[in-house]
Design an enzyme around this catalytic site. Structure first.
Site: not given
Length: 493
Positions: A158-159, A182-184, A238-239, A260-261, A294, A395
């Protein structure tokens, strides 16, 4: 200032599967809220596994024809998409700011950043060259050909709702892949608008499909893609826990993965640094998008001799930041994305103070005539931070700067690397020998030296350790959507 787009049809309120903009299979809807007020202002379909499978059906059916389209033609479609995105920069910027909360200047900037990836990969589409391998015997020709992997599932955060989806979709389309995405759940509108513009640019039906879903239904949507052997690649930002889950679940069908975490970026200021430049670099790196990035510095280390001067300058800059809604053009920091985000920030600051940290700027929620909503938190500077505090181990994903004093280069390198993450790292120094020692020693996929703004479409973006694998952007970003086929022809003598 209004955040309503002039072009209303950029908010279709439906998901695209094949050639059809449609509701969810059971017609359930997902509300979209403005973080500045928490008020609902739009809704989208709350997609299901049925929708996810239908999207895969469409993408799988469209793949043979799309992969056969000459690279130059795919590039032309992507260039038209880039042109349309930039032509609608204002409307897209407003959508981003409305659903994500960042100031409008940042929303506009994100649109340009997203478009830069579309333009870059339009150009890279025509450069996916293969290789001719010198044959070891007479009468043989040996080639290595690059081919698209197939159907790609893109799952975005979402960021940066425009930049993240463009950074995944553009290389996939350039390589000749088809996409389900699929977007946030917090920020679906910008992604839908970008997909609509891609459709207008000439992306054929089925090549690009988008399914929107709530937090509750996201697992069933993604599981439908994980279980389907026709989906050959997952790209996710994401996470780390979710990334590990995707990696485990992808093993059954051996999908290709780009992950990409999470990050826990160090920002190191040595005593030979230009202190004013270091403060400005930290402001740029940390407070972009309110610290919800991130790669933003999460741990700041300042050498003892310059510690106090650095903190004084930083606190003055941070204290002057203007917090408010995106609808106010003077805002420099917007609301956090939701109440969960503010709760986490508040918990980290409270924990740090309980363990001996001291607040020198901010340190509280904001609720006043200007920040008239529940999701605002004051930009904050903490001193006396250490590695036992939650803000050093997790984070924070918010506008909080914990500062730790250090004495020696060896000490700070050890502290910077004492984390399972390795996405980005920053340091400021004017000693050339030290610059290369430290750059080599930092365990990170990205290193900023005397620079706070790192990202660029021509640069490889990604991490090491538990920050993931694969690279986005650059020539390496296209390779992640292709595999190599070895072709050997004999009998030519």
């Amino acid at each position: 200032m209004t955040l309503e787009p002039e072009r209303k049809d950029l908010m279709p309120g439906l998901q695209l599967i094949g050639a059809e903009w449609r509701e969810a299979s059971d017609a359930r809807r997902l509300d979209v809220s403005d973080p500045a007020s928490d008020g609902v202002f739009a809704s989208v379909p709350d997609g299901t596994a049925v929708d996810a499978r239908a999207a895969t059906d469409a993408a799988h059916a469209a793949f043979p024809a799309w992969r056969a389209v000459p690279a130059k033609q795919r590039a032309q479609i992507l260039k038209r998409w880039n042109d349309l995105v930039m032509a609608h920069q204002e409307d897209l910027g407003r959508l981003i700011s409305r659903e994500q909360g960042k100031p409008l200047a940042e929303g506009r900037g994100e649109v340009a950043y997203a478009a830069s990836y579309i333009e870059w990969f339009a150009e890279e589409a025509t450069r996916a060259n293969g290789e001719i391998i010198p044959a070891p015997v007479t009468g043989r020709r040996m080639l290595a050909l690059r081919e698209p992997v197939g159907v790609v599932a893109a799952i975005t955060p979402w960021n940066f709702p425009a930049a993240m989806i463009a950074r995944k979709i553009a290389p996939a389309l350039a390589a000749g892949c088809t996409v389900v995405c699929k977007p946030a759940e917090d920020t679906p509108l910008t992604s839908l608008a970008l997909v609509k513009l891609a459709q207008e640019a000439g992306v054929p039906p089925g090549v690009l499909n988008i399914v929107t879903a709530s937090r509750e239904r996201t697992p069933e949507v993604v599981d439908a893609w994980l279980d389907d052997p026709r989906v050959r690649k997952i790209t996710f930002t994401g996470s780390t826990p979710v990334g590990k889950h995707l990696a485990r679940r992808s093993a059954d069908t051996l999908k290709k993965l780009s992950l990409e975490l999470g990050g826990n970026a160090p920002f190191i200021v040595f005593d030979d640094a230009d202190i004013d430049a270091a403060v400005e670099g930290l402001m740029a790196a940390k407070f972009r998008n309110g610290g919800q990035t991130c790669v933003c510095p999460n741990r700041v280390f300042v050498q003892s001799r310059v510690h106090d001067a650095f903190v004084d300058k930083l606190a003055a800059r941070v204290g002057a930041l203007r917090v408010g809604p995106a609808s106010d053009e003077g805002s420099q920091i917007g609301p956090m994305i939701n109440a969960r985000a503010v709760d986490k920030i508040e918990r980290h600051v409270r924990d740090a103070v309980s363990r001996g940290a001291r607040v020198v700027a901010g340190g509280k929620r904001l609720r006043d005539a200007r920040c008239d909503g529940p999701n605002y938190y004051a930009p904050t500077v903490l001193v006396n931070a250490d590695s036992t505090m939650e803000c050093s181990c997790e984070e924070t994903f918010g506008p909080v700067v914990p500062v730790t004093r250090f004495e020696s280069e060896a000490e700070v390198i050890a502290a910077a690397n004492e984390t399972p993450f390795g996405l980005a790292a920053y340091f400021y120094s004017t000693d050339v020998k030290r610059i290369w020692r430290v750059a080599d020693a930092l365990e990170s996929g990205i290193v900023g030296i005397n620079e706070g703004a790192l990202a660029a479409e021509a640069a490889p973006f990604g991490g090491v350790k538990e920050s993931g694998y694969g690279r986005e952007g650059s020539v390496h970003g296209l390779e992640d959507y292709m595999h190599i086929k070895y072709v050997c022809q004999g009998g030519l003598a």
